[in-house]
Design a protein around this motif. Structure first.
Motif, PDB file in Angstrom:
ATOM      1  N   THR A 189      22.811  -4.874 -23.488  1.00  0.00           N
ATOM      2  CA  THR A 189      23.790  -5.222 -22.586  1.00  0.00           C
ATOM      3  C   THR A 189      23.387  -4.760 -21.267  1.00  0.00           C
ATOM      4  OG1 THR A 189      25.590  -5.421 -24.157  1.00  0.00           O
ATOM      5  CG2 THR A 189      26.183  -5.096 -22.080  1.00  0.00           C
ATOM      6  N   LEU A 190      22.784  -3.540 -21.253  1.00  0.00           N
ATOM      7  CA  LEU A 190      22.328  -2.814 -19.954  1.00  0.00           C
ATOM      8  C   LEU A 190      21.045  -3.854 -19.398  1.00  0.00           C
ATOM      9  CD1 LEU A 190      22.126   0.909 -20.550  1.00  0.00           C
ATOM     10  CD2 LEU A 190      23.498  -0.398 -18.552  1.00  0.00           C
ATOM     11  N   ALA A 191      20.276  -4.471 -20.156  1.00  0.00           N
ATOM     12  CA  ALA A 191      19.363  -5.032 -19.644  1.00  0.00           C
ATOM     13  C   ALA A 191      19.954  -6.566 -19.137  1.00  0.00           C
ATOM     14  CB  ALA A 191      18.348  -5.585 -20.859  1.00  0.00           C
TER      15      ALA A 191
ATOM     16  N   ALA B 122      21.338  -9.382 -13.985  1.00  0.00           N
ATOM     17  CA  ALA B 122      22.165 -10.035 -13.154  1.00  0.00           C
ATOM     18  C   ALA B 122      22.574  -8.972 -11.810  1.00  0.00           C
ATOM     19  CB  ALA B 122      23.509 -10.073 -14.000  1.00  0.00           C
ATOM     20  N   GLY B 123      21.838  -7.908 -11.768  1.00  0.00           N
ATOM     21  CA  GLY B 123      22.118  -7.337 -10.332  1.00  0.00           C
ATOM     22  C   GLY B 123      23.052  -6.339 -10.373  1.00  0.00           C
ATOM     23  N   TRP B 124      23.484  -5.758 -11.450  1.00  0.00           N
ATOM     24  CA  TRP B 124      24.655  -4.841 -11.610  1.00  0.00           C
ATOM     25  C   TRP B 124      23.764  -3.459 -11.564  1.00  0.00           C
ATOM     26  CZ3 TRP B 124      25.091  -0.844 -15.295  1.00  0.00           C
ATOM     27  CH2 TRP B 124      26.338  -0.112 -15.412  1.00  0.00           C
TER      28      TRP B 124
ATOM     29  N   GLY C 213      32.205  -8.150 -10.104  1.00  0.00           N
ATOM     30  CA  GLY C 213      32.471  -9.712  -9.732  1.00  0.00           C
ATOM     31  C   GLY C 213      31.316 -10.200  -9.281  1.00  0.00           C
ATOM     32  N   GLY C 214      31.116 -11.676  -9.408  1.00  0.00           N
ATOM     33  CA  GLY C 214      29.960 -12.148  -8.891  1.00  0.00           C
ATOM     34  C   GLY C 214      28.689 -12.052  -9.701  1.00  0.00           C
ATOM     35  N   LEU C 215      28.825 -11.304 -10.844  1.00  0.00           N
ATOM     36  CA  LEU C 215      27.681 -11.236 -11.766  1.00  0.00           C
ATOM     37  C   LEU C 215      27.736 -12.244 -12.673  1.00  0.00           C
ATOM     38  CD1 LEU C 215      27.589  -7.509 -12.724  1.00  0.00           C
ATOM     39  CD2 LEU C 215      26.359  -8.784 -10.793  1.00  0.00           C
ATOM     40  N   ALA C 216      26.397 -12.901 -13.131  1.00  0.00           N
ATOM     41  CA  ALA C 216      26.424 -13.934 -14.206  1.00  0.00           C
ATOM     42  C   ALA C 216      25.283 -13.429 -15.063  1.00  0.00           C
ATOM     43  CB  ALA C 216      25.979 -15.182 -13.515  1.00  0.00           C
ATOM     44  N   LEU C 217      25.587 -13.118 -16.274  1.00  0.00           N
ATOM     45  CA  LEU C 217      24.775 -12.569 -17.410  1.00  0.00           C
ATOM     46  C   LEU C 217      24.297 -13.550 -18.259  1.00  0.00           C
ATOM     47  CD1 LEU C 217      26.817 -10.382 -16.457  1.00  0.00           C
ATOM     48  CD2 LEU C 217      26.091  -9.188 -18.627  1.00  0.00           C
ATOM     49  N   THR C 218      23.133 -13.423 -18.863  1.00  0.00           N
ATOM     50  CA  THR C 218      22.481 -14.540 -19.921  1.00  0.00           C
ATOM     51  C   THR C 218      22.115 -13.679 -20.999  1.00  0.00           C
ATOM     52  OG1 THR C 218      20.436 -14.436 -19.071  1.00  0.00           O
ATOM     53  CG2 THR C 218      21.733 -16.184 -18.267  1.00  0.00           C
ATOM     54  N   PHE C 219      22.434 -14.222 -22.337  1.00  0.00           N
ATOM     55  CA  PHE C 219      22.168 -13.161 -23.460  1.00  0.00           C
ATOM     56  C   PHE C 219      21.566 -14.224 -24.429  1.00  0.00           C
ATOM     57  CE2 PHE C 219      26.463 -13.962 -22.792  1.00  0.00           C
ATOM     58  CZ  PHE C 219      27.095 -14.505 -23.545  1.00  0.00           C
TER      59      PHE C 219
ATOM     60  N   ILE D 285      32.517  -6.975 -21.816  1.00  0.00           N
ATOM     61  CA  ILE D 285      31.160  -7.305 -21.429  1.00  0.00           C
ATOM     62  C   ILE D 285      30.320  -6.996 -22.820  1.00  0.00           C
ATOM     63  CG2 ILE D 285      28.965  -6.988 -20.243  1.00  0.00           C
ATOM     64  CD1 ILE D 285      31.189  -6.497 -17.852  1.00  0.00           C
ATOM     65  N   GLU D 286      30.330  -5.848 -23.321  1.00  0.00           N
ATOM     66  CA  GLU D 286      29.665  -5.660 -24.362  1.00  0.00           C
ATOM     67  C   GLU D 286      29.979  -6.330 -25.650  1.00  0.00           C
ATOM     68  OE1 GLU D 286      27.041  -3.785 -26.917  1.00  0.00           O
ATOM     69  OE2 GLU D 286      27.119  -3.034 -24.601  1.00  0.00           O
ATOM     70  N   ALA D 287      31.275  -6.590 -26.021  1.00  0.00           N
ATOM     71  CA  ALA D 287      31.356  -7.426 -26.837  1.00  0.00           C
ATOM     72  C   ALA D 287      30.845  -8.909 -26.809  1.00  0.00           C
ATOM     73  CB  ALA D 287      33.149  -7.704 -27.139  1.00  0.00           C
ATOM     74  N   LEU D 288      30.881  -9.365 -25.673  1.00  0.00           N
ATOM     75  CA  LEU D 288      30.660 -10.686 -25.436  1.00  0.00           C
ATOM     76  C   LEU D 288      28.986 -10.953 -25.548  1.00  0.00           C
ATOM     77  CD1 LEU D 288      32.856 -11.637 -22.595  1.00  0.00           C
ATOM     78  CD2 LEU D 288      32.592 -12.880 -24.781  1.00  0.00           C
ATOM     79  N   VAL D 289      28.309  -9.947 -24.955  1.00  0.00           N
ATOM     80  CA  VAL D 289      26.830  -9.949 -24.929  1.00  0.00           C
ATOM     81  C   VAL D 289      26.241  -9.612 -26.207  1.00  0.00           C
ATOM     82  CG1 VAL D 289      24.821  -8.964 -23.713  1.00  0.00           C
ATOM     83  CG2 VAL D 289      26.671  -9.582 -22.471  1.00  0.00           C
ATOM     84  N   SER D 290      26.952  -8.797 -27.000  1.00  0.00           N
ATOM     85  CA  SER D 290      26.576  -8.599 -28.455  1.00  0.00           C
ATOM     86  C   SER D 290      27.043  -9.230 -29.322  1.00  0.00           C
ATOM     87  CB  SER D 290      26.705  -6.945 -28.564  1.00  0.00           C
ATOM     88  OG  SER D 290      28.053  -6.914 -28.706  1.00  0.00           O
TER      89      SER D 290
END
Length: 148
Positions: free
Chosen positions: A8-10, A15-17, A51-57, A135-140
């Motif tokens: 998730t950190l990756a 995403a720029g966070w 806000g404004g971040l878009a993550l891919t996983f 965020i953790e729940a969704l990405v993992s």
């Protein structure tokens, strides 16, 4: 900041966070108010950092997304439906859009306590007890319990 797994950190970093990130939330507040959503400190704090971040996983052997472009996510949702259906099913909680997941199929909402839910038409689920935990729940790819 929440406690994030390495993957998730990756995703967040790509995403720029970064820890301590702080963005202006005025545009979110204005567009969400125009759509009929309440604004409260939990939403301001979350969108200020994410806000404004878009993550891919990875999900189901392909790439998926979660984003926190709250204004974009609110466009396809009827705020009256959120108030009349989702909020009622959650014990009349006040909800505000914060983003969308799973290629924009699941709109993400936060209540005034910071709890995150997801909805798509009649489907409503609990995502997590806080924005970072969501965020953790969704990405993992954690299971998201459906709310009847």
């Amino acid at each position: 900041m929440g406690s994030f797994s390495a993957s998730t950190l990756a995703s967040l970093s790509q995403a720029g966070w970064q820890a301590g990130r702080n963005t202006d939330t005025l545009s979110y507040r204005l567009c969400l108010a125009a759509e009929g959503y309440a604004w409260f400190p939990a939403v301001a704090a979350f969108l200020g950092e994410f806000g404004g971040l878009a993550l891919t996983f990875p999900r189901h052997h392909q790439r998926d997304t979660v984003h926190f472009h709250a204004c974009q996510a609110s466009v396809g949702v009827d705020a009256r439906w959120v108030r009349d259906d989702y909020a009622r099913r959650l014990g009349n909680r006040t909800l505000c859009v914060i983003g969308a997941a799973y290629s924009d199929h699941l709109v993400l909402f936060m209540d005034d306590a910071g709890q995150v839910y997801g909805g798509y038409d009649d489907f409503l689920c609990e995502v997590a007890g806080s924005g970072p935990a969501a965020i953790e729940a969704l990405v993992s790819n954690q299971p998201l319990p459906e709310i009847q």
